[in-house]
Design an enzyme around this catalytic site. Structure first.
Site, PDB file in Angstrom:
ATOM      1  N   SER A   1     -17.673  10.215  -6.400  1.00  0.00           N
ATOM      2  CA  SER A   1     -15.366   9.942  -5.963  1.00  0.00           C
ATOM      3  C   SER A   1     -14.828  10.504  -6.161  1.00  0.00           C
ATOM      4  CB  SER A   1     -15.181   9.761  -8.026  1.00  0.00           C
ATOM      5  OG  SER A   1     -15.737  10.338  -8.816  1.00  0.00           O
TER       6      SER A   1
ATOM      7  N   HIS B   1      19.261 -23.116  -4.973  1.00  0.00           N
ATOM      8  CA  HIS B   1      18.279 -23.752  -4.472  1.00  0.00           C
ATOM      9  C   HIS B   1      18.288 -23.415  -2.623  1.00  0.00           C
ATOM     10  CE1 HIS B   1      17.650 -26.872  -7.339  1.00  0.00           C
ATOM     11  NE2 HIS B   1      18.916 -25.959  -7.766  1.00  0.00           N
TER      12      HIS B   1
ATOM     13  N   SER C   1      10.456  -7.382  20.838  1.00  0.00           N
ATOM     14  CA  SER C   1       9.103  -8.114  21.013  1.00  0.00           C
ATOM     15  C   SER C   1       8.391  -7.625  22.199  1.00  0.00           C
ATOM     16  CB  SER C   1       9.634  -9.962  21.178  1.00  0.00           C
ATOM     17  OG  SER C   1       8.980 -10.216  21.784  1.00  0.00           O
TER      18      SER C   1
ATOM     19  N   LYS D   1      14.916 -10.518  21.558  1.00  0.00           N
ATOM     20  CA  LYS D   1      14.523 -10.530  19.955  1.00  0.00           C
ATOM     21  C   LYS D   1      14.752  -9.030  18.982  1.00  0.00           C
ATOM     22  CE  LYS D   1      12.493 -12.740  17.856  1.00  0.00           C
ATOM     23  NZ  LYS D   1      10.923 -13.277  17.432  1.00  0.00           N
TER      24      LYS D   1
ATOM     25  N   GLU E   1       9.886  -7.705   6.195  1.00  0.00           N
ATOM     26  CA  GLU E   1       9.383  -8.440   6.452  1.00  0.00           C
ATOM     27  C   GLU E   1       7.251  -7.435   5.977  1.00  0.00           C
ATOM     28  OE1 GLU E   1       8.406 -10.995  10.389  1.00  0.00           O
ATOM     29  OE2 GLU E   1       9.723  -9.158  10.707  1.00  0.00           O
TER      30      GLU E   1
HETATM   31  N1  ARG Z   1     -15.363  10.572 -11.385  1.00  0.00           N
HETATM   32  C1  ARG Z   1     -16.319   9.931 -13.131  1.00  0.00           C
HETATM   33  C2  ARG Z   1     -14.349   9.105 -13.030  1.00  0.00           C
HETATM   34  O1  ARG Z   1     -13.414   9.091 -12.020  1.00  0.00           O
HETATM   35  C3  ARG Z   1     -15.412  11.627 -14.052  1.00  0.00           C
HETATM   36  C4  ARG Z   1     -15.600  10.773 -15.160  1.00  0.00           C
HETATM   37  C5  ARG Z   1     -17.436  11.102 -15.396  1.00  0.00           C
HETATM   38  N2  ARG Z   1     -18.195  11.150 -16.283  1.00  0.00           N
HETATM   39  C6  ARG Z   1     -19.742  10.252 -17.069  1.00  0.00           C
HETATM   40  N3  ARG Z   1     -19.560  10.674 -17.502  1.00  0.00           N
HETATM   41  N4  ARG Z   1     -20.247   9.973 -15.578  1.00  0.00           N
HETATM   42  O2  ARG Z   1     -15.157   8.191 -14.274  1.00  0.00           O
END
Ligand code: ARG
Length: 463
Positions: free
Chosen positions: A22, A155, A276, A282, A289
Site C-alpha cells: 500500500s 418544475h 470552443s 462559445k 460542469e
Molecule cells: N497497510 C496496512 C493497511 O493499510 C497496514 C496495516 C497492516 N496490518 C496487517 N496486519 N497486515 O491497512
C-alpha cells in the site's frame, strides 16, 4: 528479509509484493505515522518500557526521516509494503538497535488506525475552512441582493417572484448544514486507538491517555477490537462529502442553466470559462460542469468504502487497506471543487436587470393576482379560474399580466381597479411574503443575521 519474516522460509512473490503493498498511496501518511511513533516512543520511555537513551535515539532518527521525507529525498519501493514498515526500516538503518524497540506494545493495526484518524481530523478541519469560506461568500452576496427580484421556479417553470438574496440564502442553508456534518466527522476522528494493539490491547503498562494528549487527540477508544476495526470516522466524512458534493452539483446545474443565453442570469468571469476549438462564439461554464461531474466520483468513494466494510468480521482485515484510496480521492476532489467553485462564484456576475425583466414576463405574479381578487371579495376558486383565463388571454396576445389595460382586465372581473398594477409588481409580490423564512427583504436580512450567528457558533479548527 521482511520485518515480519521470521516464520517464513521463502520471499514473497513479486506479484504479491505489488498486489498487497500500500506504500504507493499510504506514503501520504508519513507525517502522521512519524508523529504517532514519536509520541509512542516518548510514552514507552516515560513508562520505563524502553530507556531514555533509546527514546532519544528514536526521536532523533524519526526527526531526520521526517526532514528527508518532507524534502522528497526518500523513495517508497513496493517491497517496503507500507509507510509504517518503511519508516521503521529507515529508523533502524539510521539509529540501529533502538529502532528495533520502537514497535514494542504496538501493532500496525492500531498504528494505521491512528494515522488515518490524525489525517481525517486534519482533513475535516481543512474542509470546514473551505465550506466556511463559501458560506461567508454566500452571506455577503445575499446581503448585497436582498432587493433584487428574480423569478423563482418549481418544475423549472416560473412560479413566484423571489429575490436573488433569498435564492443565495437557500444555498447558505445547505452548506451550513454541511459544515455541521464536517464538524461531526472532525469529532469522530478525534480519538486515539493506540494501545489497541493487533486486536487485544497490550500486556505493557502503556499510558494511552498520554499518547492521545501528545497528539492533540481528545479521547481514547474504549474497546481494542473496535479500536482497530472501526472506519466509521472515514465514512462520516465520506457521507458528509457526498452530501456536500450533491449540494455543489445542484448549484452548478443552476450556474450552467443561468449562464445560457436562454436564461442570461449569470455572467461567468472569463478567467473561469473556456472557449470552443471550433465555435468562436462559445463561452463554456466548465468549472460548474466539472464540479457537477466530479460528484459521481465522491459518491463512488463512499459506496466503495461502505462495501469494503460490509460484513467484515472483527477485528482488522486486510480488506481495510482499501479504505485509503477512496478516502484520499474524496478529500482531494471535494477540497478542489469547493475551492474553485467559491472562486468562480466570487468572480461571476448575476445579471439582476435580466432577472427582474424575466420575473415580469413569465406570470410569476399570477398567484398574487388571484390573491388580489380574493382581497376584493372573490372566492379563491373563482379567483384562480379568472386569473387562469387572464393568463390564457395574455399568452394569446403575447403580453404579460402587467401589460394589460384597465379595460382588458375589466372584461375578466369587475373588481379590478388601478391598484392592481402596484399589487402585481414583483416587488409587491415579494414584500407580501413577509413571514419567517420568506423572501421579503426584512426576512432575508433576519436569515442572514441568523446565518452569521450560526457560523460564529461552529468551532474553527486549526488545520
Ligand atoms: N497497510 C496496512 C493497511 O493499510 C497496514 C496495516 C497492516 N496490518 C496487517 N496486519 N497486515 O491497512
Amino acid at each position: 528479509m521482511k520485518l515480519w519474516g521470521g516464520r517464513f522460509q521463502k520471499n514473497t512473490d513479486h506479484e504479491m509484493d505489488d498486489f498487497h503493498s500500500s506504500i504507493g498511496f499510504d506514503h501520504r501518511l508519513f507525517r502522521e505515522d512519524i508523529a504517532g511513533s514519536r509520541a509512542h516512543a516518548q510514552m514507552l520511555a516515560r513508562q520505563g518500557i524502553i530507556s531514555q537513551e533509546d527514546q532519544q535515539a528514536i526521536d532523533r532518527g524519526l526527526a531526520s526521516i521526517l526532514t528527508d521525507m518532507e524534502a522528497g529525498r526518500i523513495d517508497f519501493p513496493p517491497e517496503s509494503e507500507d509507510i509504517h514498515m518503511r519508516v521503521e526500516e529507515l529508523l533502524t538503518e539510521r539509529v540501529g538497535e533502538p529502532g528495533k524497540r520502537l514497535h514494542t506494545g504496538r501493532s500496525r493495526n492500531d498504528q494505521v488506525a491512528l494515522d488515518m484518524r490524525l489525517y481525517a481530523k486534519e482533513t475535516a478541519a481543512e474542509t470546514m475552512a473551505a465550506v466556511r469560506r463559501l458560506c461567508e461568500l454566500l452571506l455577503s452576496m445575499a446581503e448585497a441582493h436582498v432587493h433584487d427580484i428574480m423569478p423563482g421556479y418549481t418544475h423549472l417553470q416560473q412560479a413566484q417572484p423571489i429575490t436573488l438574496g433569498h435564492y443565495l440564502m437557500a444555498y447558505f442553508q445547505m452548506f451550513s448544514r454541511d459544515l455541521l456534518r464536517f464538524e461531526n466527522a472532525y469529532q469522530a476522528a478525534d480519538v486515539s486507538p493506540l494501545g489497541s494493539g493487533a486486536l487485544a490491547g497490550a500486556a505493557y503498562p502503556l499510558d494511552r491517555a498520554f499518547v492521545a494528549e501528545a497528539l492533540g487527540l481528545s479521547r481514547i477508544t474504549l474497546n481494542s477490537l473496535d479500536g482497530v476495526s472501526d472506519r466509521d470516522f472515514l465514512l462520516d466524512y465520506l457521507a458528509a462529502a457526498s452530501i456536500c458534493m450533491m449540494h455543489l452539483s445542484r448549484f452548478c446545474e443552476e450556474c450552467v442553466l443561468y449562464s445560457s443565453a436562454e436564461f442570461g442570469f449569470l455572467a461567468m468571469d472569463d478567467s473561469f470559462s473556456t472557449g470552443s476549438s471550433m465555435m468562436p462564439q462559445k463561452k463554456n461554464p466548465d468549472v460548474a460542469e466539472l464540479v457537477r461531474g466530479k460528484t459521481g466520483r465522491v459518491y463512488g468513494d463512499l459506496t466503495a468504502l461502505l462495501t469494503v466494510m460490509k460484513s467484515l468480521p472483527l477485528a482488522y482485515n486486510k480488506d481495510m487497506q482499501e479504505d485509503k484510496e477512496s478516502y484520499f480521492d474524496a478529500r482531494d476532489t471535494l477540497l478542489q471543487c469547493l475551492g474553485i467553485f467559491t472562486d468562480m462564484l466570487a468572480s461571476a456576475t448575476y445579471r439582476t436587470d435580466v432577472m427582474r425583466r424575466k420575473a415580469n414576463l413569465g406570470f410569476s405574479n399570477a398567484t398574487d393576482c388571484a390573491d388580489y381578487l380574493v382581497r376584493k371579495g372573490v372566492p379563491f376558486r373563482d379567483a384562480h379560474r379568472i386569473t387562469g383565463e387572464l393568463v390564457a388571454y395574455c399568452l394569446d396576445q403575447g403580453k404579460a399580466l402587467l401589460d394589460l389595460e384597465a379595460e382588458e382586465l375589466a372584461r375578466f372581473s369587475p373588481v379590478f381597479s388601478d391598484d392592481v398594477y402596484e399589487a402585481l409588481s414583483p416587488e409587491a409580490c415579494v414584500a407580501a411574503r413577509d413571514i419567517p423564512g420568506g423572501p421579503a427583504p426584512r426576512q432575508v436580512l433576519a436569515a442572514i443575521e441568523a446565518g452569521k450567528a450560526l457560523l460564529r457558533s461552529i468551532p474553527v479548527h486549526e488545520a
